[in-house]
Write a protein that holds these residues in place. Structure first.
Motif: not given
Ligand code: C5P
Ligand code: ZN
Length: 469
Positions: A368-374, A219-224, A263-269
């Motif tokens: 595309a891979g990151t978007l489709a997976e998470f 959830p913190f990608v690019g969020k300094e 909480e951030s609605e990221i599908e992170l198994p």
């Protein structure tokens, strides 16, 4: 563990290779392709066979037609071009080490044929032997051939197993069973690889890893502005290297990350974030994930030679490869943040697919891979890369990815998706070509046919998803 028919084919390949003193090695430009080429080239050097190696993005008619070496070894591609190869290279010794699906209308593989001799893991996993279940990537197959090429029992090329596992990580194949597991086990026994369980984020400071990690996507990608507060709250020093985290700190961090992702609605198994990590004890980059990603980035930016050099343990290549990896991650993070901030602006939706256009080169497939997976996990994602080519032969490159869960027929009886078949069929329909794997496929289509292509893909996916009888 290796079936006798596969062993016979591997020996046959080694026998053909050893008849020559020069080889042309051609391989695909991703991490699996580059590690495959490095395995084969290293094995050739060790038995005194010289080579010319080329890393390419595709094998087309003009390229195949121009090949004139007597021995040609093609890695991570070639199955789909078998008919072309038979047509133009019938007087040569051609060996194909691949794991891409054969096109739907291709002639069946003649396992008795000497040229092209195809060793494709889809063919040998169909033998019905439980021991060899699971897909083996091109680097895995190249490694099996390299073992047979070794000059003596004492030097079995087992030191190249780290490259085979890096290729397997690149193609995201299962390492816990079948031949992949056998390769890993012998690498561990020989001290080539060490494994541990932990965060699958590569090596670096925690702050840097959370800011740049797109696979797994945190959830913190690019969020300094968020990452320091999060790390403070979790009681983790941002400057600490992941490898120096105490086990209890790592555990706490994992729990906090999983809860933030929810909480951030990221599908992170959990198994995408935590699992086996691989230390490549003999390679110039020890962390297996970093090693694979650096090689991958070299290929994506047209610098595959640096990737091959890295795999051949050239320390002077490390810095350039790392710079390319950072360039790739920064581009990816910028694009992912842009999509997030604009609430997915530009992503269009049809009943069965999502699609959008990108201008940047090098990142289409990974994005595309990151978007489709998470992030957009419920429909396949099709990304068009509109480069500025003009003229009647201008093509648009297409990358398609879907979440693994969509491959499986659903409990309510709906069919699973196969993107390789969908892209092949839709591309053929507009005068292009496509294929790949069920979860990750690509195509090249004539410029101007994108809309017709996308409608066709949507229809094909709808057919694949239809309720099974
Ligand atoms: O280009 P991209 O990374 O999206 O390709 C995904 C997969 O599809 C790769 O394994 C590639 O070999 C395959 N592909 C293909 N035919 C094409 C383009 C890509 O088989 N025309
Ligand atoms: Zn591959």
């Amino acid at each position: 563990m290796i079936s006798s028919s596969l062993q016979t084919t591997l020996k046959k390949a080694a026998g053909i290779i050893k008849k020559h003193d020069y080889a042309r090695v051609i391989s695909h430009y991703d991490a699996d392709g580059i590690t495959s080429a490095a395995i084969i080239c290293t094995a050739l050097i060790r038995i005194g066979i010289q080579f010319h190696s080329s890393i390419v993005s595709k094998l087309d008619r003009a390229f195949v037609q121009d090949l004139d070496e007597d021995l040609i070894i093609i890695c991570d591609m070639g199955t789909a071009q078998k008919d072309l190869i038979s047509e133009f290279l019938k007087d040569k010794d051609v060996i194909i080490l691949d794991h891409h699906a054969a096109p739907m209308n291709s002639s069946p593989n003649d396992t008795a044929a000497t040229s092209p001799l195809i060793i494709n893991s889809h063919y040998f996993t169909q033998e019905g032997d439980d021991e060899i279940t699971g897909e083996v990537c091109a680097a895995g197959i190249s490694y099996l051939v390299a073992r047979c090429l070794a000059s003596s029992e004492g030097a079995r090329n087992i030191d190249l197993a780290g490259l085979a596992i890096a290729g397997t990580l690149g193609d995201k194949l299962e390492i816990t069973q079948g031949i992949n597991k056998m390769i890993l086990d012998e690498a561990i026994e020989a001290g080539v690889i060490t494994i541990r369980t932990g965060l699958k984020l590569g090596e670096g400071t925690m702050r840097e890893l959370l800011l740049l990690s797109t696979d797994p996507y945190t959830p913190f990608v690019g969020k300094e502005e968020w990452v320091d507060t999060f790390l403070d709250k979790a009681g983790i020093e941002g400057d600490k290297l992941l490898s120096n985290l105490e086990p209890e700190d790592e555990k706490r961090l994992i729990t906090a990350l999983l809860s933030q992702a929810k909480e951030s609605e990221i599908e992170l198994p959990e198994d995408a974030l935590v699992g086996t990590t691989y230390n490549m004890n003999l390679e110039v980059v020890r962390n297996g994930l970093d090693f694979m990603r650096m090689i991958d980035a070299c290929g994506r930016f047209g610098k595959a030679g640096i990737g091959v050099g890295l795999c051949m343990r050239e320390e002077t290549m490390i810095e350039d490869a790392r710079t390319l990896y950072m360039k790739l991650q920064n581009k990816l993070v910028a694009e992912l943040n842009r999509l997030e901030q604009t609430d997915g602006e530009g992503i269009k939706e049809l009943p069965h697919i999502l699609y959008f256009y990108v201008q940047q080169t090098g990142i289409t497939g990974v994005l595309a891979g990151t978007l489709a997976e998470f992030i957009h996990t419920n429909k396949p994602l099709i990304v068009f890369n509109k480069k500025d080519g003009t003229g009647e032969h201008a093509v648009t490159k297409v990358s398609a990815r879907c979440n693994k869960k969509l491959l499986i027929p659903s409990e309510s009886g709906y069919g699973g998706i196969d993107l390789a078949k969908a892209l092949e069929q839709a591309a053929n329909g507009v005068g292009g070509m496509g294929g790949g794997h069920p979860v990750a496929a690509g195509a090249s289509i004539p410029k101007g046919t994108e809309e017709q292509f996308i409608v066709s893909i949507d229809r094909i996916i709808s057919e694949q998803r239809q309720k099974l009888a």
